[in-house]
Scaffold this motif. Structure first.
Motif, PDB file in Angstrom:
ATOM      1  N   GLY A 217      11.452  -5.965  13.282  1.00 46.22           N
ATOM      2  CA  GLY A 217      10.035  -5.685  13.452  1.00 46.22           C
ATOM      3  C   GLY A 217       9.148  -6.286  12.394  1.00 46.22           C
ATOM      4  O   GLY A 217       7.915  -6.205  12.481  1.00 46.22           O
ATOM      5  N   LYS A 218       9.764  -6.934  11.399  1.00 47.07           N
ATOM      6  CA  LYS A 218       8.985  -7.501  10.298  1.00 47.07           C
ATOM      7  C   LYS A 218       8.780  -9.013  10.426  1.00 47.07           C
ATOM      8  O   LYS A 218       8.163  -9.634   9.557  1.00 47.07           O
ATOM      9  CB  LYS A 218       9.661  -7.172   8.966  1.00 47.07           C
ATOM     10  CG  LYS A 218       9.762  -5.672   8.698  1.00 47.07           C
ATOM     11  CD  LYS A 218      10.516  -5.372   7.418  1.00 47.07           C
ATOM     12  CE  LYS A 218      10.658  -3.876   7.190  1.00 47.07           C
ATOM     13  NZ  LYS A 218      11.450  -3.568   5.970  1.00 47.07           N
ATOM     14  N   TRP A 219       9.343  -9.599  11.491  1.00 48.99           N
ATOM     15  CA  TRP A 219       9.109 -11.016  11.798  1.00 48.99           C
ATOM     16  C   TRP A 219       8.179 -11.104  13.001  1.00 48.99           C
ATOM     17  O   TRP A 219       8.279 -10.289  13.926  1.00 48.99           O
ATOM     18  CB  TRP A 219      10.421 -11.724  12.102  1.00 48.99           C
ATOM     19  CG  TRP A 219      11.353 -11.846  10.929  1.00 48.99           C
ATOM     20  CD1 TRP A 219      12.189 -10.875  10.447  1.00 48.99           C
ATOM     21  CD2 TRP A 219      11.556 -12.990  10.105  1.00 48.99           C
ATOM     22  NE1 TRP A 219      12.894 -11.345   9.362  1.00 48.99           N
ATOM     23  CE2 TRP A 219      12.533 -12.649   9.127  1.00 48.99           C
ATOM     24  CE3 TRP A 219      11.023 -14.283  10.085  1.00 48.99           C
ATOM     25  CZ2 TRP A 219      12.970 -13.544   8.152  1.00 48.99           C
ATOM     26  CZ3 TRP A 219      11.465 -15.174   9.121  1.00 48.99           C
ATOM     27  CH2 TRP A 219      12.417 -14.807   8.165  1.00 48.99           C
ATOM     28  N   GLU A 220       7.291 -12.099  13.010  1.00 47.06           N
ATOM     29  CA  GLU A 220       6.324 -12.234  14.094  1.00 47.06           C
ATOM     30  C   GLU A 220       6.169 -13.684  14.511  1.00 47.06           C
ATOM     31  O   GLU A 220       6.366 -14.612  13.707  1.00 47.06           O
ATOM     32  CB  GLU A 220       4.959 -11.718  13.636  1.00 47.06           C
ATOM     33  CG  GLU A 220       4.380 -12.506  12.454  1.00 47.06           C
ATOM     34  CD  GLU A 220       2.975 -12.077  12.059  1.00 47.06           C
ATOM     35  OE1 GLU A 220       2.336 -11.347  12.837  1.00 47.06           O
ATOM     36  OE2 GLU A 220       2.514 -12.508  10.981  1.00 47.06           O
ATOM     37  N   ASN A 221       5.863 -13.882  15.779  1.00 43.73           N
ATOM     38  CA  ASN A 221       5.451 -15.206  16.235  1.00 43.73           C
ATOM     39  C   ASN A 221       4.041 -15.451  15.718  1.00 43.73           C
ATOM     40  O   ASN A 221       3.152 -14.613  15.911  1.00 43.73           O
ATOM     41  CB  ASN A 221       5.482 -15.283  17.764  1.00 43.73           C
ATOM     42  CG  ASN A 221       6.886 -15.229  18.322  1.00 43.73           C
ATOM     43  OD1 ASN A 221       7.774 -15.923  17.839  1.00 43.73           O
ATOM     44  ND2 ASN A 221       7.103 -14.406  19.337  1.00 43.73           N
TER      45      ASN A 221
END
Length: 338
Positions: A217-221
């Motif tokens: 949940g801590k990586w984003e596009n």
């Protein structure tokens, strides 16, 4: 005729050597490559360019591959990675069209003309790293002239000399066609180079987009839009401890798995650690910060020991960084395996 633009901005042959089929179709008849500037002059880039050239020539329709080279005046040296490519173009008998060879001698004699061939930044300052429309037109004219000469040769062929009139050297074949069995980066006594079937997943392609199998949940596009409108997409993390995982199939040939990521000295990039499957104790550190003023896609090998089959590639953002301001952001571009 169908034209396809497979170019990826600020990206060299290290990425494209394993990801080219994400950007061009495998039924091409003619392919133009251009990595003279985005490839820095070093051995890893040279080896990647050779892998790319071999694989393009091995495509089902055995396409003609023409190496096109631009140049810039705003780099530390006039020589670039494109100069290393010349050896491979010669070895694989692939044509090379150089804008620098045609234009640079004139600009050295008439330096006041140089700005008219290079782009302008939004500030109005000349960007001597990128040619403008006029420079591109000149390069296109060189390519057209070369193509016309080849068509002329095909329409007015010169009769081949008889074999009896040719010198003989130990009965060696006069004309050897096909792809050399060995790469230039091999020893003469090595076995033939393997035929690769690389896997690539990337934020820069719609064919096999980079989609995590696990995300805490801590990586984003995330998309970065530069001044002038060009956009580049990444999977980004900023919080140390952020963990992400990707399924990666290894089809054999090299046993190698790599990650592609942004390298920059200005965007506050930190260090990620990546490993395959459960081998976290063998994790490699992937550093997004470098001293170069260029912002380019980099690659890092995670392992050269992967077995054939499906694996999990894990990456975790560390709290370590070489950024002078202590920032830890990391931008993933893709993964590949061969």
């Amino acid at each position: 005729m169908t034209m396809q633009n497979g170019a990826v901005a600020a990206t060299g042959s290290r990425y494209m050597s394993m990801c080219f089929l994400e950007h061009v179709d495998d039924d091409a008849d003619i392919i133009f490559t251009e990595f003279a500037v985005n490839d820095q002059r070093n051995e890893p880039n040279a080896e990647s360019f050779e892998w790319l050239l071999r694989q393009l020539l091995e495509l089902p329709k055995r396409p003609a591959v023409i190496n096109v080279q631009t140049f810039g005046l705003g780099y530390a040296q006039l020589t670039t990675g494109g100069d290393v490519h010349i050896a491979f173009a010669n070895y694989y008998d692939a044509p090379l069209i150089s804008l620098r060879n045609a234009l640079l001698p004139q600009l050295l004699e008439t330096r006041s003309a140089a700005p008219s061939y290079f782009a302008k930044l939004h500030t109005g300052v000349t960007d001597f790293k990128h040619i403008n429309n006029r420079g591109h037109q000149m390069l296109a004219d060189l390519l057209i002239a070369y193509t016309q000469r080849q068509l002329c040769t095909l329409s007015h062929p010169t009769p081949a000399p008889s074999s009896s009139s040719l010198p003989s050297y130990d009965n060696l074949p006069v004309d050897v066609e096909g792809i050399p069995p060995l790469r230039l980066f091999q020893n003469y006594n090595d076995p033939p180079a393997p035929h690769l079937s690389p896997y690539c997943s990337s934020t820069r392609t719609l064919k096999t987009p980079l989609v995590p199998a696990f995300n805490d949940g801590k990586w984003e596009n995330w998309t970065f839009t530069a001044t002038g409108g060009s956009a580049k997409t990444y999977i980004r993390a900023t919080e140390p401890g952020a963990k992400i995982g990707f399924k990666v199939p290894v089809r054999g040939g090299m046993g190698r798995v790599r990650v592609s990521f942004l390298q920059s000295s200005t965007f506050g990039l930190g260090i990620c650690k990546c490993w395959l499957d459960e081998a976290k104790d063998e994790a490699v550190l992937v550093d997004g910060f470098w001293q170069s003023p260029l912002n380019l896609a980099g690659t890092q090998t995670v392992t050269n020991k992967a077995t054939i089959g499906e694996h999990m590639l894990w990456c975790e953002l560390t709290g370590h960084t070489r950024d002078p301001e202590g920032r830890t952001e990391f931008r993933l571009i893709g993964i590949d395996a061969a």
